[in-house]
Write an enzyme that holds these catalytic residues in place. Structure first.
Site, short mmCIF file in Angstrom:
data_model
loop_
_atom_site.label_atom_id
_atom_site.label_comp_id
_atom_site.label_asym_id
_atom_site.label_seq_id
_atom_site.Cartn_x
_atom_site.Cartn_y
_atom_site.Cartn_z
N GLY A 119 51.45 42.08 42.53
CA GLY A 119 50.34 42.15 42.47
C GLY A 119 50.19 43.81 42.99
N CYS A 120 48.57 44.21 43.20
CA CYS A 120 48.06 45.50 42.53
C CYS A 120 49.12 46.31 44.30
CB CYS A 120 46.97 45.93 41.87
SG CYS A 120 45.98 44.75 43.51
N TYR A 121 48.74 45.48 44.76
CA TYR A 121 49.04 46.69 46.52
C TYR A 121 50.02 46.36 46.39
CZ TYR A 121 44.45 46.54 48.38
OH TYR A 121 42.84 46.99 47.95
N SER A 157 51.73 49.55 44.50
CA SER A 157 51.87 50.38 45.23
C SER A 157 53.01 50.93 45.97
CB SER A 157 50.31 51.22 45.31
OG SER A 157 50.11 49.89 46.60
#
Lengths: 357, 357, 357, 357
Positions: D162-164, D167
C-alpha cells in the site's frame, strides 16, 4: 540545406553540455530532460557546468530538489570561465542577458538561448518591446513551423521560442498558411505560474496564486505579441492582426490557448488542413472530433494536443492548444533543437506521454 | 413601475424562506448568504424547509459542513408538502425541473429559480439547446442590465441568470448599449469547478481538476451562448454574433471572462462609457486604468470587478470581468433579486468585500 | 475581575480603529472583519489609519484588492504620528517590532498585537527562541482557555495567540485540564501558505507550493512550540512534553492539526469532556461521533471544528482541529479580543459560517 | 533463494504484458512507466491487453489522455480470455477482486497485484479489516525491506505494498530494525487525492478537495494500519504499537509522512543508522542534515526522500518521508518488482528524478 552536424557523440568522446541559469525553471527543466536523455544514459553526453547569477556558490539541491543525481552540484558563476570548453551551452537567463555571453563563446559551440533576445527579426519590434538595442536574429527553434526545421540542422546558434508563441503559432499556423482564415486572430492563453519565472514576487506567492485566476498584459501589452505576429505574418504573406490576452491560473505548469480566426471553412475542412500539416510531426497531435485537450495531459511531455473546430454561428475557426510551458514551451523545444543541431534523433530524450493525474 | 412589494417582514411576522436543492452548491451558497442577512439576524426572516432529491433524509452537515448553524437540519423531499407555506422559495434544481414545482406554488409566493428554465425569451432557442418544451420566461434577475431592475420590484417569479452570462453581459452591455462596438463579440471565460455542480463525475474529481485547465463546450456548444446573445442583442437592437468558450480552471470558485469586440473607440472613451453605466451600481466596479481583476478578490462577494481597455493594434475593446460564479453568478443574484422583490434594501446580506487570500 | 470597559461607541462618538501592518495578511484580514462588523455598519466604529513599513505611500488596492471599500486608501508609515488619536490599534508587524510602537501609545489605547512579542510568559523562552530581550507578557487573546476571558475584558494590551498554538491548545486543553491524558502530546499541523506571511520568498512561490506538501521546523525547531507548551503546562500543572511538526499544504488558508496524547479514557468519555468544556463556547464545535473536520468548512470564519476520538489499540486520544489560520488563528481572535476589551458582544463581526466550497 | 527468472526478453520473442484495471489511476501509472521502460523502447516488451470492468469497450483516451501512444486502444473486459497469453499481468483492481483472476492464470505467469488482497500475513487481520476470507499471502513488493528483495527474484506472484505503508515502513524500518526506538510509533501522512482512486465520489470532487485538508480514518480506522504494523513488528521481533492518521491534501499525487517513535539516540546516531541501511538503495535517499523533503520533488519518480532527526526535548525520533503514492507507492513498486521477478535491472524504467515544479 547545406549544414551538417560536426559532432559525434560517444562515451569515449562525450558531448559536454553546460546550463547557464541552472537555478531557474527553464534551467531546471533542461536538466531534467538531459538526465532522461539516452545520450546521457549511455555516457555520450555529460552534464558539465551549471551556472547561476546571484545563486552561484549554492548547491543545485536548494533550487531543484527533484534533480537528485545532480543535487550536490555547486553552481558556478555565469561567465566565460565556467562555460568555456563545452560543446553545447543552454542559456536560461533573464531577457537581455544572453548576447553578452553568446558573443564570448566560440562559433563552433552550440548556443541555445531560452530568452527572447534573438527571436525577433525586426530590430524595431525589439526596441519597441524591450527598449534596448537588438542583438540579432538566430534560427528559430520551432521545427514544426514550415521551413524552420532545416535551419536548425547543424545550427550553432538557436533561439528557443516563447511559451505563449509556441502555443499560438502551432495552433494557428496551418490555418494561416493554408489561407482558410482571415488575417485577424484572437488568443486567450491560460498559463501556469512557472511561466512567470522564479523571481520572489509577492503577486506570485502561493497564497496569491491559488484559488484565483487573473489576466495580465491585456490590450496588446504582452511582449509575446510581436513574436506571434511575426510567425503568423510570415506564413500569411501579409500582416496578421493579433489580439493576445495571457491569463494566470493556479497550477505550476501548462498553457491552454484558445485561438480564433474568421473562417468560412467547415470544421471537417479545417481539421483536414491540420491533420495534413502535422501528419509527420511526432509532437503535435490533432485530437479526434469532439475531444478537447487538457493541460494535465501534457505535463512534463513535449506534446502539443490540438482541438480544431469551427463555430458556424460566429463564423470562426476555434483551435484549442494544450502544452507544457516548461517542456514544449521552453526546455523541450531547446532539447529538440539541440538534437537537430547535433544530428541526434529529433525526439531523443523527449516524450509524448504526460505525467497525470 | 406599478408593482409594490406586498411583504412586510418583522420578527413578529417573519418571512419564511425555503430552499429547494439545498444539498447542491447553489443551495448551499443561498443558505450561506441568508445566514448573514440582516433580516435573519433580527429574526424577520426565518429559514424554513430545506429540500433535496436523492439526498432527502440526510442532514445538511453531510453536504455543507460549513453551515454550522444549520448542520443538524434534516433535508426534506423536494415536493409541494415541503415547500408550501413559505413566502419565498429558492429553486436550485437541475435544468428542466423547476417548472413542475413552480406551477404548484401560489402566485403570491416569490419563486426564485437558479436554473435555466425561465431565462430564455425564445421558445425556439430553448428547444434547440435543451430539447424540451419551453416553460416560459420570467423577469431576469440581473438588475444592472438596463431596464431589468424595475421588473424585479414586486415580482413573484424570477429567473436568476447563468454565471457565464452574468460575467459576459455585465462586461459587454455598456459598450453594446452605447454602440461603441460592432455586434460581434468573443468571450473566453475561465471558471472554477463549482460551476459544473456537485454531480459525482470522474472528470470533476480533484485529481483530474487540479494542476490542469481544459476547455469544454467549444465552437458554440455551451448552453449559455443563447443567453448571452439574448442579453446583448436586446441592447444592441440587432443580432449580436457571440463566440463563447468556457474553460475549467483548478479552483473551486470564480469566473474570469475575457471579452472582446471590434471598436474604434479609445481606451479612455470606452472606460468613460463603463464608468457612466455603472456609476450608481453597488456591485459592479470599473477598475482604474492599468488595474486588472483577479477572481481571488471577489470570492464570497457579490462584486464584479471590470477592467476596460482597448487594443489599438487589433482594433478591439477588451474587457476583463471577475466575479464569483456562486455568489454574483448565482446565489448573490438570487438574494439581490429577493431583496428587490420584497422591497428590502437591494444589497442586504451581500458584500463587495471578498475573502482573500 | 475588576476591569470594566471605558469605551462607549456611538455614531456620534465613534471608536477610531487603526491597523498597523495593513498591507500584510493579518492586517488585511482584520480589515475584512472590521468591514463586516456591525459597529462599522452603524457608524459607531470607524477605520482610521492604515499603516505599513516599506509599502507606505501605496494604496491598499495594491495589496488587498478584495477590500473594495478601502481600495483607494493610502498607506501611512507605521509611526506614532499615524497611530496617535485612535482608540484601538491593531499591530500586524514582524515579530520583534511591536514593543517599540506599543510603548509610545497611551495606556488607554487598546493595543492588540498579532505578533509573538508579548505571548510568552518566560523571558528565558523568549530569549531562546527569538534571541532578543523579552518585551513582556500581555493578556492572552484566547478567551476559550480556562481563565483567559476575564483578563481580556477591559484590557488595553492584548497578545493574540499564534495560529498553530490556537489549533493545538484548543484541541488539547480540555483533555489536559481534565487530566485524562498523560503530559506528553504530539501535534502534526498542516497549514495553508498564508501562515508564512507575505514576504516575497522563492520557497513560497505558487509554483513551489502548488502540488506539493512539505514539512518545516521539524524536531522541535518551530517557534510556536514553547507557546503550545506554555498553554498546556499551565493547565496540567506540570511540564507537558510537546512534539510539534508543521506541514505546509497547497492552499491559501486553513490549519488541520492532528493531536495525540496517551490516554486510558474511552472515546465516549473523552468526547464528554470536550462537550462539557466547550458547551458555552460560540466558536468551538465538537463534532458528532464519526464526523471529521475539513479546513474548507471554516474558511473565513471564526469557528474551530474538533473531532475527538480514541485509538484503543495505540492507547491514544486523537483530536483533529480545523480552523482558519487568518481568522480564528489571527484576525478573528484579534477582533474577538477587541470586542471583549471594549464591552461589545464577543462575537460581533465574527461568524461560524465558512465560505465553501 | 533458489528461484531464477525463467524469462528472456528479446525483440524477437518479447515479453507480453497485460494491465487489468487499466482505466484506473494505478493502471494508468503502470502504463506510463511501461511506455518509458527500455524494454518497451527496444521492443523486448510489448503492451498487450488493457482491461477494465465497467469501462470495457471504451478507448483508453477517455481515461488517460496523457498516454498518447495508447490513446486509441480499446479496453477489453477483465476476464481470462483477455488476460491469457501474457507473461506478466498487472492487477489494478478494487480490493477483493484479485484472487478470482489470479487463480485462473497459470503459475508461470507473473501476476503483480496492486490491491490489498495478498499483502497481509494474518488471515485474522484480513478478516477484521476487510470482512471476507483471506486469499493468501504473496511475496511483498518492497525490496528495500530487509529480506524482501530475494523473495522477489523469480517470483510469479507479487503483492505490491500500500502507498501509506510504503512511506511509513521505509521511514521507520531502519530505526525499528536497529532497535534505537521503542516499539510505539505514530504516523500522520498527508496524501494527494489520487490515493483515494478514481471513483466518482462527491467528497473527492475538485470543488471539495481544493483549498481544504481533512483527516479520515482517524483513531486506528484506516485499513493500512495492520500492514504497517505487520512490517514493523516483523523487524522489531515484537508487537509494535502503531497510530496512523491519513490526511487528504489538495494535490493530485504525493505522500508526506511524519513518523515518530520514542528514542534516546541523538540525531547524528539516528541518521547514521539510516544512511547505513539505505547506502545501497537506488530509490531511498537520506537527506543531509537540515534538509526537509517535499512531495513536489518526487512526483512521477520512484524516489523516496527521507529526513531523519531527533527532537531531544520530546525524546522522539522524527522521520519525514516524501514519495509519489502512484509511483513508488504503487506502480513504481510494481514495475520494480516486475524487473526483479524477470531478472531485468531493478531500476529499469524507473527514475529518481521528479517532475517539478
Amino acid at each position: 540545406m547545406g549544414n551538417s552536424p560536426a559532432f559525434t557523440a560517444t562515451p569515449q568522446s562525450p558531448l559536454r553540455v553546460a546550463v547557464a541559469g541552472a537555478s531557474g525553471y527553464a534551467g531546471g527543466e533542461i536538466l531534467r530532460l538531459l538526465l532522461g536523455h539516452p545520450a546521457y544514459a549511455d555516457g555520450s553526453l555529460v552534464i558539465g557546468a551549471l551556472t547561476a547569477g546571484g545563486n552561484a556558490g549554492a548547491t543545485l539541491r536548494e533550487f531543484h530538489s527533484h534533480l537528485l543525481p545532480l543535487a550536490d552540484r555547486v553552481l558556478a558563476p555565469t561567465d566565460l570561465d565556467s562555460l568555456t570548453g563545452h560543446d553545447v551551452v543552454f542559456l536560461g537567463l533573464p531577457h537581455g542577458h544572453s548576447a553578452v555571453i553568446a558573443e564570448q563563446l566560440p562559433d563552433t559551440t552550440v548556443v541555445i538561448d531560452c530568452g527572447a533576445d534573438f527571436r525577433l527579426t525586426s530590430g524595431d519590434d525589439w526596441k519597441r518591446w524591450y527598449g534596448t538595442d537588438h542583438a540579432g536574429t538566430w534560427p528559430y527553434g520551432m521545427p514544426e513551423l514550415p521551413g524552420a526545421r532545416d535551419k536548425l540542422v547543424g545550427a550553432t546558434r538557436i533561439a528557443v521560442p516563447g511559451c505563449y508563441p509556441t502555443s499560438a503559432s502551432l495552433a494557428l499556423a496551418p490555418a494561416v498558411a493554408a489561407g482558410i482564415v482571415e488575417p485577424s486572430v484572437q488568443i486567450v492563453a491560460v498559463s501556469g505560474a512557472s511561466g512567470a519565472g522564479k523571481s520572489p514576487r509577492v503577486d506570485l506567492l502561493g497564497s496569491e496564486v491559488m484559488g484565483s485566476v487573473r489576466a495580465y498584459g491585456v490590450g496588446g501589452a504582452h511582449r509575446h505579441t510581436p513574436e506571434i505576429k511575426q510567425n503568423l505574418s510570415a506564413l500569411a504573406g501579409t500582416d496578421v492582426s493579433v489580439s493576445f490576452t495571457p491569463v494566470l491560473a493556479p497550477m505550476p505548469r501548462g498553457i491552454l490557448a484558445t485561438c480564433t480566426a474568421p473562417t468560412t471553412a467547415t470544421a471537417d475542412e479545417a481539421r483536414a488542413v491540420y491533420e495534413k500539416a502535422y501528419a509527420d510531426e511526432a509532437f503535435v497531435h490533432v485530437l479526434p472530433e469532439g475531444v478537447l485537450p487538457a493541460t494535465g495531459s501534457v505535463i512534463g511531455s513535449n506534446a502539443v494536443q490540438l482541438a480544431v473546430t469551427v463555430d458556424p454561428d460566429a463564423g470562426l475557426l476555434v483551435v484549442i492548444a494544450a502544452l507544457d510551458n516548461l517542456t514544449k514551451g521552453t526546455a523541450g523545444a531547446a532539447v529538440q533543437s539541440m538534437n537537430l543541431a547535433l544530428g541526434l534523433p529529433e525526439g531523443a530524450g523527449l516524450s509524448t506521454v504526460g505525467v497525470a493525474p
